[in-house]
Design a protein around this motif. Structure first.
Motif, short mmCIF file in Angstrom:
data_model
loop_
_atom_site.label_atom_id
_atom_site.label_comp_id
_atom_site.label_asym_id
_atom_site.label_seq_id
_atom_site.Cartn_x
_atom_site.Cartn_y
_atom_site.Cartn_z
N ALA A 188 0.85 -1.24 -0.19
CA ALA A 188 0.01 0.17 -0.06
C ALA A 188 0.80 1.30 -0.08
O ALA A 188 0.55 2.22 -0.78
CB ALA A 188 -0.85 -0.01 1.19
N GLN A 189 2.07 1.26 0.68
CA GLN A 189 2.76 2.35 0.88
C GLN A 189 3.54 2.81 -0.57
O GLN A 189 3.74 3.85 -1.06
CB GLN A 189 3.86 2.05 1.76
N GLN A 190 3.82 1.85 -1.13
CA GLN A 190 4.49 1.84 -2.49
C GLN A 190 3.49 2.38 -3.56
O GLN A 190 3.73 3.23 -4.32
CB GLN A 190 5.29 0.87 -3.15
N ILE A 191 2.38 1.92 -3.73
CA ILE A 191 1.14 2.38 -4.40
C ILE A 191 0.63 3.76 -3.96
O ILE A 191 0.69 4.53 -5.06
CB ILE A 191 -0.02 1.67 -4.30
N LEU A 192 0.95 4.29 -2.67
CA LEU A 192 0.29 5.75 -2.54
C LEU A 192 1.55 6.46 -2.88
O LEU A 192 1.21 7.44 -3.31
CB LEU A 192 0.38 5.54 -0.96
N VAL A 193 2.71 6.27 -2.94
CA VAL A 193 3.67 7.14 -3.60
C VAL A 193 3.41 7.69 -4.95
O VAL A 193 3.19 8.78 -5.21
CB VAL A 193 5.10 6.43 -3.37
N GLY A 194 3.10 6.93 -5.94
CA GLY A 194 2.58 7.17 -7.10
C GLY A 194 1.33 7.75 -7.08
O GLY A 194 1.08 8.67 -7.78
#
Length: 347
Positions: A188-194
């Motif tokens: 979720a964190q890596q998806i949120l970055v983009g």
């Protein structure tokens, strides 16, 4: 510099810094090195250095802009004012910022606890689960679709990395829960970055500057407590520093700044899934440099797994390019059809 060159530079910087920091941290944290086992606190120091560097760069840019504005007039001054206004218009709502920091903290804590409670084999399996987890999250919440060839390529990459890294796999209830939290929150964190970059139309540097200080503060507050639990009672404040450990800490923080900047830049330009898939080349390089620098054993199984992973990454790149071309053609056909319909209506 063209887009392809910038993309290649971003990937190269992320791969180089990610592999380098693993080598440095191995020496800093291992029992044969300097024995600094406080991983969560180290993450806090990494984000603190990132926030500090961002603050220094921001002040330097402001000073440079002020000097330039004082010495230039006319069109150049108007362009600078327009750029400053554009930077000021970039905003990240507080609720999104807090949500991101909470998810990122859960990721770091979850992965650290998972590593403490699980075997290395099960930990590696859980890391492999991040890619399918990201695909499910993006398909469910962002309506993203993946072609059959892309899915095949992901399976090949996962199979290769699994062969190269996974050894013993033992499960326990508490460790499985911690691993599940770590995998879900990291995905979720890596998806949120983009997602946040696109949603609020902000740059990767802006997002990193906004989140790094919050991450540093939270990690430095809760890090020592978490590290005491993870290490079985050791206290980071009782660690005996030496000139060597301080030097490796400084180098680790320097590479961490590069890792954070390049990660936000890569995910902003690509997708979280692509970042994870192509990023597995780092696993191959870690094996290689571990063998060169630390005499880590490499078996035929490791070599075969790494080779399969590389083949999968090449296949993934080709499949993603094909999917993008098909999507572009589909959009073009839709636009063409709409234009024809409008023309018929006018006639």
């Amino acid at each position: 510099m063209g887009k392809t060159a910038v993309d290649a530079l971003a990937w190269s910087l992320n791969i180089f810094s990610s592999v380098a920091i693993v080598m440095v941290n191995k020496q800093l944290m291992s029992s044969t090195g300097y024995g600094f086992r406080f991983a969560t606190t180290l993450c806090g120091l990494h984000f603190f250095c990132t926030a500090f560097i961002n603050l220094c760069v921001k002040r330097e840019k402001s000073a440079t802009s002020s000097d330039a504005s004082a010495s230039q007039t006319g069109l150049s001054e108007k362009l600078m004012e327009s750029e400053q206004q554009q930077q000021q218009q970039q905003k990240l709502p507080l609720k999104d910022l807090v949500f991101y920091v909470v998810v990122a903290n859960m990721s770091i804590i979850g992965l650290n606890v998972s590593l403490m409670l699980n075997t290395i084999g099960f930990y590696q399996v859980c890391k492999l689960a991040q890619i399918p987890t990201m695909c499910i999250l993006e398909a469910s919440f962002l309506n993203k679709k993946f072609s059959r060839k892309v899915v095949q390529a992901i399976i090949v990459v996962l199979a290769g990395v699994a062969v190269a890294t996974v050894s013993d796999v033992e499960m326990n209830v508490t460790g499985t829960v911690a691993a599940s939290v770590g995998v879900l929150s990291t995905s979720a964190q890596q998806i949120l970055v983009g997602h946040l970059q696109k949603k609020h139309n902000v740059t990767s540097n802006f997002l990193l500057a906004k989140t790094s200080l919050w991450m540093a503060a939270s990690m430095l507050v809760f890090g020592p407590i978490m590290d005491t639990l993870v290490t079985g009672g050791e206290n980071v404040f009782e660690y005996e520093w030496t000139s060597g450990s301080l030097m490796f800490l400084a180098v680790s923080c320097g590479f961490a700044v590069l890792v954070n900047i390049s990660q936000y830049l890569c995910i902003g330009r690509f997708s979280a899934v692509s970042f994870q898939v192509i990023g597995h080349v780092k696993t191959v390089l870690v094996f290689l440099f571990g063998f060169i620098c630390f005499n880590a054993p490499i078996t035929s199984k490791n070599i075969a797994g790494c080779a399969l992973a590389v083949v999968g990454m090449i296949y993934y790149t080709q499949a993603m390019n094909k999917q993008k071309e098909d999507e572009a053609k589909g959009v073009g056909m839709i636009h063409s059809g709409s234009s024809s319909a409008n023309l018929s209506a006018k006639v």
